[in-house]
Motif scaffolding. Structure first.
Motif, PDB file in Angstrom:
ATOM      1  N   ALA A  88      60.937  37.377  68.760  1.00  0.00           N
ATOM      2  CA  ALA A  88      59.787  37.183  69.657  1.00  0.00           C
ATOM      3  C   ALA A  88      60.167  37.537  71.096  1.00  0.00           C
ATOM      4  CB  ALA A  88      59.293  35.740  69.574  1.00  0.00           C
ATOM      5  N   LEU A  89      61.377  37.139  71.505  1.00  0.00           N
ATOM      6  CA  LEU A  89      61.821  37.457  72.865  1.00  0.00           C
ATOM      7  C   LEU A  89      61.973  38.971  73.049  1.00  0.00           C
ATOM      8  CD1 LEU A  89      64.443  34.576  73.373  1.00  0.00           C
ATOM      9  CD2 LEU A  89      62.352  34.924  74.721  1.00  0.00           C
ATOM     10  N   LEU A  90      62.538  39.646  72.055  1.00  0.00           N
ATOM     11  CA  LEU A  90      62.716  41.104  72.159  1.00  0.00           C
ATOM     12  C   LEU A  90      61.378  41.827  72.118  1.00  0.00           C
ATOM     13  CD1 LEU A  90      65.863  41.704  69.911  1.00  0.00           C
ATOM     14  CD2 LEU A  90      65.732  41.467  72.386  1.00  0.00           C
ATOM     15  N   GLN A  91      60.487  41.338  71.260  1.00  0.00           N
ATOM     16  CA  GLN A  91      59.179  41.999  71.141  1.00  0.00           C
ATOM     17  C   GLN A  91      58.434  41.940  72.475  1.00  0.00           C
ATOM     18  OE1 GLN A  91      58.162  43.700  68.285  1.00  0.00           O
ATOM     19  NE2 GLN A  91      56.727  44.503  69.794  1.00  0.00           N
ATOM     20  N   GLU A  92      58.634  40.849  73.182  1.00  0.00           N
ATOM     21  CA  GLU A  92      57.978  40.715  74.475  1.00  0.00           C
ATOM     22  C   GLU A  92      58.441  41.801  75.457  1.00  0.00           C
ATOM     23  OE1 GLU A  92      58.618  36.993  76.824  1.00  0.00           O
ATOM     24  OE2 GLU A  92      56.663  36.653  75.891  1.00  0.00           O
TER      25      GLU A  92
ATOM     26  N   ASP B 233      64.972  43.960  62.922  1.00  0.00           N
ATOM     27  CA  ASP B 233      65.571  42.915  62.078  1.00  0.00           C
ATOM     28  C   ASP B 233      67.053  43.189  61.824  1.00  0.00           C
ATOM     29  OD1 ASP B 233      63.274  41.436  61.860  1.00  0.00           O
ATOM     30  OD2 ASP B 233      62.638  42.336  59.964  1.00  0.00           O
ATOM     31  N   ALA B 234      67.378  44.460  61.558  1.00  0.00           N
ATOM     32  CA  ALA B 234      68.773  44.814  61.274  1.00  0.00           C
ATOM     33  C   ALA B 234      69.650  44.564  62.499  1.00  0.00           C
ATOM     34  CB  ALA B 234      68.870  46.274  60.830  1.00  0.00           C
ATOM     35  N   LEU B 235      69.138  44.919  63.681  1.00  0.00           N
ATOM     36  CA  LEU B 235      69.900  44.694  64.916  1.00  0.00           C
ATOM     37  C   LEU B 235      70.197  43.199  65.102  1.00  0.00           C
ATOM     38  CD1 LEU B 235      67.947  47.143  67.237  1.00  0.00           C
ATOM     39  CD2 LEU B 235      70.369  47.345  66.658  1.00  0.00           C
ATOM     40  N   ILE B 236      69.170  42.382  64.958  1.00  0.00           N
ATOM     41  CA  ILE B 236      69.346  40.939  65.165  1.00  0.00           C
ATOM     42  C   ILE B 236      70.317  40.371  64.129  1.00  0.00           C
ATOM     43  CG2 ILE B 236      68.157  38.706  65.091  1.00  0.00           C
ATOM     44  CD1 ILE B 236      65.687  40.220  66.288  1.00  0.00           C
ATOM     45  N   ALA B 237      70.165  40.797  62.874  1.00  0.00           N
ATOM     46  CA  ALA B 237      71.058  40.296  61.816  1.00  0.00           C
ATOM     47  C   ALA B 237      72.511  40.665  62.120  1.00  0.00           C
ATOM     48  CB  ALA B 237      70.634  40.867  60.462  1.00  0.00           C
ATOM     49  N   HIS B 238      72.725  41.904  62.583  1.00  0.00           N
ATOM     50  CA  HIS B 238      74.095  42.316  62.916  1.00  0.00           C
ATOM     51  C   HIS B 238      74.671  41.470  64.051  1.00  0.00           C
ATOM     52  CE1 HIS B 238      73.524  45.903  60.404  1.00  0.00           C
ATOM     53  NE2 HIS B 238      74.816  46.129  60.529  1.00  0.00           N
ATOM     54  N   VAL B 239      73.864  41.227  65.066  1.00  0.00           N
ATOM     55  CA  VAL B 239      74.387  40.473  66.218  1.00  0.00           C
ATOM     56  C   VAL B 239      74.696  39.035  65.816  1.00  0.00           C
ATOM     57  CG1 VAL B 239      73.924  39.665  68.554  1.00  0.00           C
ATOM     58  CG2 VAL B 239      73.211  41.960  67.870  1.00  0.00           C
ATOM     59  N   LEU B 240      73.814  38.436  65.041  1.00  0.00           N
ATOM     60  CA  LEU B 240      74.088  37.049  64.615  1.00  0.00           C
ATOM     61  C   LEU B 240      75.351  37.015  63.749  1.00  0.00           C
ATOM     62  CD1 LEU B 240      70.493  35.663  63.963  1.00  0.00           C
ATOM     63  CD2 LEU B 240      71.989  35.334  65.961  1.00  0.00           C
TER      64      LEU B 240
ATOM     65  N   ALA C 112      60.923  27.705  79.472  1.00  0.00           N
ATOM     66  CA  ALA C 112      61.362  27.129  78.202  1.00  0.00           C
ATOM     67  C   ALA C 112      61.290  28.208  77.130  1.00  0.00           C
ATOM     68  CB  ALA C 112      60.484  25.951  77.814  1.00  0.00           C
ATOM     69  N   PRO C 113      62.374  28.419  76.391  1.00  0.00           N
ATOM     70  CA  PRO C 113      62.372  29.474  75.374  1.00  0.00           C
ATOM     71  C   PRO C 113      61.606  29.025  74.132  1.00  0.00           C
ATOM     72  CG  PRO C 113      64.453  28.283  75.339  1.00  0.00           C
ATOM     73  CD  PRO C 113      63.640  27.695  76.456  1.00  0.00           C
ATOM     74  N   PRO C 114      61.151  29.988  73.317  1.00  0.00           N
ATOM     75  CA  PRO C 114      60.547  29.624  72.037  1.00  0.00           C
ATOM     76  C   PRO C 114      61.611  28.974  71.164  1.00  0.00           C
ATOM     77  CG  PRO C 114      61.006  31.984  72.091  1.00  0.00           C
ATOM     78  CD  PRO C 114      61.318  31.441  73.453  1.00  0.00           C
ATOM     79  N   ASN C 115      61.250  27.908  70.486  1.00  0.00           N
ATOM     80  CA  ASN C 115      62.198  27.315  69.539  1.00  0.00           C
ATOM     81  C   ASN C 115      61.453  26.793  68.329  1.00  0.00           C
ATOM     82  OD1 ASN C 115      64.126  26.033  68.065  1.00  0.00           O
ATOM     83  ND2 ASN C 115      65.142  25.065  69.824  1.00  0.00           N
ATOM     84  N   THR C 116      61.368  27.669  67.309  1.00  0.00           N
ATOM     85  CA  THR C 116      60.720  27.285  66.046  1.00  0.00           C
ATOM     86  C   THR C 116      61.743  26.725  65.074  1.00  0.00           C
ATOM     87  OG1 THR C 116      61.142  29.438  65.038  1.00  0.00           O
ATOM     88  CG2 THR C 116      59.104  29.211  66.314  1.00  0.00           C
ATOM     89  N   GLY C 117      63.021  26.752  65.470  1.00  0.00           N
ATOM     90  CA  GLY C 117      64.085  26.361  64.560  1.00  0.00           C
ATOM     91  C   GLY C 117      64.684  27.568  63.843  1.00  0.00           C
ATOM     92  N   ASP C 118      63.907  28.662  63.791  1.00  0.00           N
ATOM     93  CA  ASP C 118      64.373  29.910  63.158  1.00  0.00           C
ATOM     94  C   ASP C 118      64.894  30.814  64.277  1.00  0.00           C
ATOM     95  OD1 ASP C 118      64.623  32.475  62.090  1.00  0.00           O
ATOM     96  OD2 ASP C 118      62.857  32.260  60.798  1.00  0.00           O
ATOM     97  N   LEU C 119      66.210  30.848  64.428  1.00  0.00           N
ATOM     98  CA  LEU C 119      66.815  31.565  65.557  1.00  0.00           C
ATOM     99  C   LEU C 119      66.461  33.049  65.544  1.00  0.00           C
ATOM    100  CD1 LEU C 119      68.701  31.729  68.005  1.00  0.00           C
ATOM    101  CD2 LEU C 119      70.643  31.850  66.415  1.00  0.00           C
ATOM    102  N   ALA C 120      66.591  33.699  64.379  1.00  0.00           N
ATOM    103  CA  ALA C 120      66.304  35.139  64.306  1.00  0.00           C
ATOM    104  C   ALA C 120      64.857  35.424  64.701  1.00  0.00           C
ATOM    105  CB  ALA C 120      66.606  35.671  62.907  1.00  0.00           C
ATOM    106  N   ALA C 121      63.949  34.584  64.231  1.00  0.00           N
ATOM    107  CA  ALA C 121      62.527  34.794  64.554  1.00  0.00           C
ATOM    108  C   ALA C 121      62.272  34.607  66.048  1.00  0.00           C
ATOM    109  CB  ALA C 121      61.658  33.829  63.747  1.00  0.00           C
TER     110      ALA C 121
END
Lengths: 196, 196
Positions: free
Chosen positions: B87-91, B180-187, B74-83
């Motif tokens: 978390a998945l990338l940091q892992e 953060d910049a990478l994730i923002a660009h992809v979204l 089950a993936p993390p789901n805090t409601g904040d997609l970028a966050a």
């Protein structure tokens, strides 16, 4: 006898024979089975000749790639940014397939466990080519195809990343449509207005 | 004597000791120096015990990673997609640094030259985690945070790609701002209107 023009010529022909033997053996048997002994035998030189010039097989492969990788100091510029990026990415894909007999992949694998070789790989092979890539993006900025504040470091990671991701995780190289989709997404990310 | 509960318990404790020894030795000396002999000695078991269960050190490390990598089904789901993506990338980043003593990087390096191990890595470790990642993106689609036609294969490559690109080319892991910049660009790429 002092080394003269003939000695220099002989050295250069040995050097070329060693690089050619390294490439052949890697393509035939894989980097994993590449040994200095086998390279010396195939090139028709002594092992000491090889060790005089290179400390390891990794160093030989690094020189081989530096000579054969075709990205020069001037990037392709047809005016079509997506097409030029595609040409740059295709060049990397051509270097790394098939992975198990690619000298480039062998070098990458070895350098993951050898920080010194990793540093040489980055400084000699990678950084100049990153500079070439960024030069192409700056040309696109000058031509108004990318915003002046586009993040070129992000562009580098997003464009080249998928190739290494797919290589490391054995997901297969992107096919033509997927490669186009990746490039289109990245160009969209770089040009879309930022939130906030 | 037939194998009974006690034998099974002994086997499980040997298995755990072997995995722990593998991780310790890799962190101490690097994957490059990891041998079945050293693992057996550290774990206090015989080499034949190890070879009865695993064909190679790569197979042991694969099992070690499969047990310790924390991404579940089950993936993390805090409601904040970028966050959650962060978390998945940091892992993944936590698994691969420092590269030269990381069991995960050792396994990646070895599997680049061993197609059979590469296939096992992909099927056992990677594909289930790709499914978890895509599940999170589908939840974002259901929540209206991503378009229903967002290309999840492209998203996978663009989000995880930079980590493997930087690993393979010795460019250093992304710092917090760059991540953060990478994730923002992809979204942005996934949500921006497509041209044409």
């Amino acid at each position: 006898m002092s080394p003269g023009p003939n000695a220099a010529r002989r050295s250069e022909s040995s050097r070329k024979a060693i690089l050619a033997a390294t490439e052949e053996l890697c393509r035939e048997n894989g980097y994993r089975k590449l040994t200095i002994e086998a390279i010396a035998a195939r090139a028709g030189v002594g092992k000491t000749t090889i060790y005089r010039w290179w400390p390891s097989r990794g160093a030989i492969v690094l020189e081989l790639l530096d000579e054969t990788a075709t990205v020069g100091t001037a990037p392709p510029n047809t005016g079509d940014l997506a097409a030029d990026l595609r040409a740059l990415l295709q060049e990397v894909i051509d270097i790394i397939v098939p992975a198990d007999t690619s000298p480039g992949v062998g070098l990458m694998a070895e350098s993951l466990q050898d920080p010194e070789l990793g540093r040489a790989l980055r400084e000699r092979l990678i950084e100049p080519r990153i500079e070439t890539f960024k030069q192409r993006l700056r040309q696109a900025q000058d031509a108004g195809q990318l915003p002046a504040d586009a993040d070129l470091e992000v562009a580098l990671d997003l464009l080249y990343g998928p190739i290494y991701h797919r290589l490391a995780l054995h997901l297969g190289m992107p096919d033509s449509d997927h490669l186009d989709a990746l490039i289109a997404h990245v160009l969209r990310a770089l040009t879309a207005p930022k939130a906030g």
